[in-house]
Design a protein around this motif. Structure first.
Motif, PDB file in Angstrom:
ATOM      1  N   GLN A  69       9.431   0.250  -9.111  1.00 12.31           N
ATOM      2  CA  GLN A  69       8.340   1.215  -9.016  1.00 12.31           C
ATOM      3  C   GLN A  69       8.373   2.185 -10.196  1.00 12.31           C
ATOM      4  O   GLN A  69       7.334   2.633 -10.680  1.00 12.31           O
ATOM      5  CB  GLN A  69       8.437   2.001  -7.703  1.00 12.31           C
ATOM      6  CG  GLN A  69       8.049   1.209  -6.475  1.00 12.31           C
ATOM      7  CD  GLN A  69       6.542   1.080  -6.307  1.00 12.31           C
ATOM      8  OE1 GLN A  69       5.768   1.616  -7.089  1.00 12.31           O
ATOM      9  NE2 GLN A  69       6.127   0.363  -5.288  1.00 12.31           N
ATOM     10  N   ILE A 107       8.773  -3.022  -0.151  1.00  9.48           N
ATOM     11  CA  ILE A 107       7.522  -3.356  -0.838  1.00  9.48           C
ATOM     12  C   ILE A 107       6.355  -3.405   0.149  1.00  9.48           C
ATOM     13  O   ILE A 107       5.251  -2.922  -0.135  1.00  9.48           O
ATOM     14  CB  ILE A 107       7.645  -4.714  -1.567  1.00  9.48           C
ATOM     15  CG1 ILE A 107       8.711  -4.629  -2.671  1.00  9.48           C
ATOM     16  CG2 ILE A 107       6.308  -5.127  -2.153  1.00  9.48           C
ATOM     17  CD1 ILE A 107       8.411  -3.651  -3.769  1.00  9.48           C
ATOM     18  N   GLU A 108       6.605  -3.958   1.326  1.00 10.24           N
ATOM     19  CA  GLU A 108       5.552  -4.023   2.347  1.00 10.24           C
ATOM     20  C   GLU A 108       5.140  -2.618   2.799  1.00 10.24           C
ATOM     21  O   GLU A 108       3.959  -2.352   3.029  1.00 10.24           O
ATOM     22  CB  GLU A 108       6.041  -4.858   3.528  1.00 10.24           C
ATOM     23  CG  GLU A 108       6.114  -6.347   3.199  1.00 10.24           C
ATOM     24  CD  GLU A 108       6.856  -7.156   4.253  1.00 10.24           C
ATOM     25  OE1 GLU A 108       7.339  -6.543   5.231  1.00 10.24           O
ATOM     26  OE2 GLU A 108       6.961  -8.390   4.090  1.00 10.24           O
ATOM     27  N   GLN A 166       5.268   0.042   0.932  1.00  8.09           N
ATOM     28  CA  GLN A 166       4.475   0.589  -0.162  1.00  8.09           C
ATOM     29  C   GLN A 166       3.044   0.059  -0.127  1.00  8.09           C
ATOM     30  O   GLN A 166       2.083   0.807  -0.328  1.00  8.09           O
ATOM     31  CB  GLN A 166       5.132   0.230  -1.506  1.00  8.09           C
ATOM     32  CG  GLN A 166       6.391   1.004  -1.803  1.00  8.09           C
ATOM     33  CD  GLN A 166       6.122   2.470  -2.108  1.00  8.09           C
ATOM     34  OE1 GLN A 166       5.352   2.790  -3.009  1.00  8.09           O
ATOM     35  NE2 GLN A 166       6.750   3.343  -1.356  1.00  8.09           N
ATOM     36  N   ASN A 167       2.902  -1.235   0.149  1.00  3.92           N
ATOM     37  CA  ASN A 167       1.574  -1.820   0.235  1.00  3.92           C
ATOM     38  C   ASN A 167       0.751  -1.161   1.353  1.00  3.92           C
ATOM     39  O   ASN A 167      -0.458  -0.936   1.223  1.00  3.92           O
ATOM     40  CB  ASN A 167       1.656  -3.324   0.476  1.00  3.92           C
ATOM     41  CG  ASN A 167       2.045  -4.088  -0.763  1.00  3.92           C
ATOM     42  OD1 ASN A 167       1.843  -3.617  -1.882  1.00  3.92           O
ATOM     43  ND2 ASN A 167       2.639  -5.264  -0.591  1.00  3.92           N
ATOM     44  N   LEU A 213      -1.353   1.947   0.653  1.00  2.15           N
ATOM     45  CA  LEU A 213      -2.646   1.841  -0.020  1.00  2.15           C
ATOM     46  C   LEU A 213      -3.818   2.096   0.930  1.00  2.15           C
ATOM     47  O   LEU A 213      -4.859   2.595   0.526  1.00  2.15           O
ATOM     48  CB  LEU A 213      -2.798   0.460  -0.668  1.00  2.15           C
ATOM     49  CG  LEU A 213      -1.823   0.155  -1.816  1.00  2.15           C
ATOM     50  CD1 LEU A 213      -2.023  -1.272  -2.311  1.00  2.15           C
ATOM     51  CD2 LEU A 213      -2.024   1.136  -2.961  1.00  2.15           C
TER      52      LEU A 213
END
Length: 324
Positions: free
Chosen positions: A195, A312-313, A315-316, A319
């Motif tokens: 990131q 990561i999931e 972070q997604n 959105l």
């Protein structure tokens, strides 16, 4: 935009297990590569160039057998070379790296274009470790393929710059591979490194507490009990500031006054060389705060992969909360 090395996309996790003095040996390297991350070791962990070559042969043989048995290509391995006049073995060890076509060479204490050219001649890559912008600029001018940014809190000879600042500052002029080092112990930490703009995470301290490392049990136990406040940044051991475990410094008889000095202290005959000192005065980064057990490399990598994907999931999912 410079293309990144192809091997990065083939890793199971974007991680390099850092070469650790007296800790990284063939077994650790082999298990890292078999589990899809880059394994490395310092050439000087072997006491002679002859022994160093034996390790190269052992590693390459094991990785070839693994690929033949599983049909799965292992991650590449790397060797750390100290590029400094005080290393009398540099020329001999470099020749062996060229002879055996070591995929990745990690250079410390000097970025030399002639060495870079020699490694490039057989298709190898050169990554150089730095702690500040000026060092990064010199290494970039020498033509290295990647820079290892050793930020604040890393084990060993760490820098003092915050990783976010260091990555941003170096990325402003270097468009090749960036590898971030400093307090990276979990899969979530690896995700955070990416990131910030790094291409790979560089992990040392976490791999001390693996069953395949050469660390004595007392070293692993001290890491498991330690918090970030137990890590001391001092020049007393080698003359260059580095991070060490406070309890090991205390056990060696170093005082608070000793640790404040900007030069190497006289340890006496029992610890008359830096190598002897590092055997009993143990280095570690502030990432010890999240290390509480010793695992096999296979179990550690799987645990990190799970945490990496979860991070990561998460972070997604953010959105949806913060649309354009």
């Amino acid at each position: 935009m410079q293309s990144k090395p192809a091997f990065i996309k083939e890793l199971s996790l974007p991680v390099i297990a850092a070469p650790m003095f007296l800790i990284s040996g063939p077994e650790l390297v082999i298990e890292c590569c078999k589990n899809g991350i880059v394994g490395t070791f310092p050439a000087l962990n072997q006491r002679s160039s002859e022994g160093f070559e034996q390790w190269l042969v052992q590693i390459q043989k094991a990785l070839k057998e693994h690929e033949q048995a599983t049909g799965k290509k292992p991650a590449p391995f790397g060797v750390n070379l100290i590029v400094h006049p005080t290393n009398p073995r540099l020329e001999a060890d470099l020749k062996l790296c060229i002879r055996h076509k070591v995929p990745i060479i990690i250079t410390s204490l000097g970025a030399v274009s002639e060495l870079v050219d020699a490694v490039h001649s057989y298709g190898g890559l050169v990554f150089h470790d730095i702690i500040k912008k000026r060092h990064a600029e010199k290494a970039a001018a020498a033509g290295v393929d990647g820079l290892i940014l050793v930020s604040a809190g890393a084990g060993g000879h760490a820098g003092t710059i915050n990783p976010m600042t260091l990555v941003a500052e170096v990325r402003s002029f270097f468009d090749k591979t960036l590898i971030l080092s400093g307090c990276i112990s979990t899969g979530r930490d690896v995700a955070s490194a990416l990131q910030m703009g790094a291409d790979l995470a560089y992990m040392g301290t976490r791999f001390i507490n693996t069953r395949e490392s050469l660390a004595p049990e007392g070293y692993r136990e001290m890491i498991s009990r330690a918090g970030s406040g137990d890590v001391v940044y001092t020049a007393a051991v080698s003359g260059v500031h580095a991070n060490f475990l406070g309890p090991s410094l205390k056990a060696a008889g170093l005082t608070e006054e000793d640790l404040k000095k900007d030069r190497k202290i006289d340890f006496g005959k029992e610890l008359d060389t830096e190598a002897k000192a590092w055997k009993t005065i143990w280095s570690a980064g502030q990432g010890v705060a999240t290390i509480h057990e010793t695992l096999s490399v296979a179990d550690l990598v799987q645990r990190m992969k799970d945490a990496f994907r979860a991070a990561i999931e998460e972070q997604n999912a953010l959105l949806a909360l913060y649309p354009k």
